[in-house]
Design an enzyme around this catalytic site. Structure first.
Site, PDB file in Angstrom:
ATOM      1  N   CYS A  40       0.832  -1.192   0.000  1.00  0.00           N
ATOM      2  CA  CYS A  40       0.000   0.000   0.000  1.00  0.00           C
ATOM      3  C   CYS A  40       0.875   1.255   0.000  1.00  0.00           C
ATOM      4  CB  CYS A  40      -0.888  -0.022   1.233  1.00  0.00           C
ATOM      5  SG  CYS A  40      -1.825   1.484   1.449  1.00  0.00           S
TER       6      CYS A  40
ATOM      7  N   CYS B 267       0.117   3.098   3.671  1.00  0.00           N
ATOM      8  CA  CYS B 267       0.511   2.570   4.978  1.00  0.00           C
ATOM      9  C   CYS B 267       1.535   1.436   4.908  1.00  0.00           C
ATOM     10  CB  CYS B 267      -0.725   2.105   5.752  1.00  0.00           C
ATOM     11  SG  CYS B 267      -1.405   0.551   5.141  1.00  0.00           S
TER      12      CYS B 267
ATOM     13  N   CYS C  62      -6.189  -2.166   0.027  1.00  0.00           N
ATOM     14  CA  CYS C  62      -5.218  -2.369   1.100  1.00  0.00           C
ATOM     15  C   CYS C  62      -5.844  -3.258   2.172  1.00  0.00           C
ATOM     16  CB  CYS C  62      -4.809  -1.021   1.687  1.00  0.00           C
ATOM     17  SG  CYS C  62      -3.715  -1.205   3.101  1.00  0.00           S
TER      18      CYS C  62
ATOM     19  N   CYS D 125      -5.724  -0.219   5.369  1.00  0.00           N
ATOM     20  CA  CYS D 125      -6.314   1.128   5.369  1.00  0.00           C
ATOM     21  C   CYS D 125      -7.322   1.293   4.232  1.00  0.00           C
ATOM     22  CB  CYS D 125      -5.225   2.194   5.332  1.00  0.00           C
ATOM     23  SG  CYS D 125      -4.484   2.418   3.697  1.00  0.00           S
TER      24      CYS D 125
ATOM     25  N   ASP E  28      22.911  -4.954 -17.590  1.00  0.00           N
ATOM     26  CA  ASP E  28      22.734  -6.000 -16.583  1.00  0.00           C
ATOM     27  C   ASP E  28      21.593  -6.898 -17.060  1.00  0.00           C
ATOM     28  OD1 ASP E  28      22.065  -7.564 -14.447  1.00  0.00           O
ATOM     29  OD2 ASP E  28      21.680  -5.910 -13.061  1.00  0.00           O
TER      30      ASP E  28
HETATM   31 ZN   LIG Z   1      -2.886   0.904   3.370  1.00  0.00          ZN
END
Ligand SMILES: [Zn+2]
Length: 455
Positions: free
Chosen positions: A208, A211, A230, A233, A362
């Protein structure tokens, strides 16, 4: 006066470069013009009647720009567009010079610019586009893990510098959707479908943005694109105004139902394969709808769009069909392979891995591409390019039958070898990195099979 000389000298430089070198010269005029008049981009774009549209993001920029240009041309616009594939500021300046006379009069009423993510702040300082479209953000071969947030921030800061631009965002990419925190003048597009990918997915953005807790997907379309929320949240996928549903992704012709913000529905069909090209079609259709272009015009234009240079490009040969699928990052590679599994016929594959600067020096990114998903369909398999051995090793660990893989580092020899083994009437799928793609196109050009080999 300054812009007069800038345009004049840049045009002369472009002419001389074309005269003495075959092809190329796509960025030189812009480079020179910006040296003479640093404000040349802003001066010329301000003269385009319907303004500029900027398209950025990791994958799909070129195809989305090409589709949008086709839709706009279909609806009667005279489109300026940087199909030459130079996504830097000097490329934008070059294309503007090419479409201007020395008095700074611009031919065309709208411009579509494909711009690299890292070039966005520079472009934002030089022009205010009417629209900015962000396709998706994936880890590119040049990035390391964790740098994706940095890329999002760079684009976000550019969006903040363009408060008057309307921003068109992919709702299904959490990082792209979160760009609305930089510019609230936003409209979203997304899929509304039960389709889920077969690939396990190198999920580049799984936490998220608010959060840091894990995002939950239902469904996940591919990579980190899907309907997410999420686990902790309020952060969730925003509701898109423009929607594509009833997805029918296929190797050669894909279809879906497009629904615009007025809830008008229209079936669209595209010649170019894969689920991610349906995303590109949706992105182009959404932006076109913002310009009040109706769904019938959009559908008609999309139907005729052919693949952009080297991207799922189909080339007809006498005994075989030949598909060129540019691969440049793990998600793109996985998705190209997954597209080929949509029909279950055996596949003839030539992988061409180079490690020049433009390919990414790479090559460890190939280990994040899920080559496994096509191993059970593999028929003829050739590993080629400067890093052919590494490609061979990746395929070995990807459950391919080692006895069936041929290693031939020389691309021309690899091509002839593969074609001699592919049964008549079948298709050879060539998956090259960028410089390998240019080389293969040069070889095909010398054999009279394609028109140009420079982008
Ligand atoms: Zn969240």
């Amino acid at each position: 006066m300054r812009s007069f000389f800038a345009i004049l000298i840049a045009k002369l430089a472009g002419f001389l470069s074309r005269k003495f070198k075959q092809g190329g010269g796509t960025t030189l005029p812009g480079l020179i013009a910006e040296k003479i008049d640093p404000n040349i981009i802003s001066k010329l774009t301000s003269k385009i009647p319907d303004g500029a549209i900027v398209i950025t993001g990791t994958n799909g920029k070129t195809t989305t720009a090409k589709m949008l240009a086709a839709i706009m041309a279909q609806s009667g616009h005279e489109v300026i567009y940087n199909f030459a594939g130079s996504n830097l500021s000097r490329g934008v300046a070059s294309i503007l010079i090419q479409h201007s006379n020395v008095f700074g009069r611009v031919r065309g009423n709208v411009a579509i610019f494909e711009v690299d993510e890292a070039t966005m702040p520079e472009i934002a300082s030089k022009m205010t586009p009417k629209f900015v479209l962000v396709t998706n953000l994936f880890r590119d071969q040049l990035d390391r893990y964790g740098e994706l947030d940095k890329t999002a921030k760079i684009i976000g800061q550019a969006l903040r510098l363009m408060p008057r631009a309307k921003v068109v965002l992919n709702a299904d990419d959490p990082l792209v959707a979160s760009l609305s925190s930089y510019n609230e003048n936003v409209v979203y597009y997304g899929f509304e479908d039960k389709f889920t990918t077969k690939s396990k997915g190198a999920i580049d953005s799984k936490d998220c943005i608010s959060c840091g807790h894990e995002l939950v997907y239902n469904p996940r379309y591919f990579g980190h694109l899907g309907k997410y929320k999420c686990s902790n949240c309020e952060f969730a996928r925003p509701v898109p105004a423009y929607v594509l549903s009833d997805l029918k992704p296929a190797v050669e012709n894909s279809g879906a139902i497009f629904c615009n913000a007025n809830k008008e529905k229209k079936e669209i069909r595209i010649q170019i394969p894969g689920i991610y090209n349906l995303y590109n079609a949706l992105a182009a259709a959404s932006l076109a709808s913002e310009l009040s272009i109706g769904p019938a015009v959009i559908a008609h234009a999309l139907e005729n769009v052919t693949a952009a240079f080297g991207r799922m490009e189909k080339i007809k040969m006498i005994d075989h069909d030949f598909f060129l699928l540019l691969v440049k990052n793990p998600t793109g590679f996985t998705q190209a392979l997954e597209t080929l599994t949509f029909d279950r016929r055996p596949k003839n594959l030539l992988f061409a891995l180079n490690d020049n600067y433009a390919d990414g020096t790479d090559i460890s990114w190939i280990w994040d591409a899920e080559v496994e998903i096509i191993s059970d369909l593999a028929n003829v398999v050739v590993a080629s390019g400067m890093r052919g051995e590494d490609m061979l090793l990746r395929l070995k660990y990807g459950n391919f039958n080692t006895a069936k893989i041929t290693l031939e580092k020389n691309l021309e020899k690899a091509l002839d070898l593969a074609l001699s083994e592919v049964p008549i009437g079948e298709t050879l799928y060539v998956l090259p990195t960028y410089t390998a793609m240019l080389e293969i196109r040069r070889i095909l050009h010398e054999r009279g099979l394609v028109k140009g080999f420079m982008e």
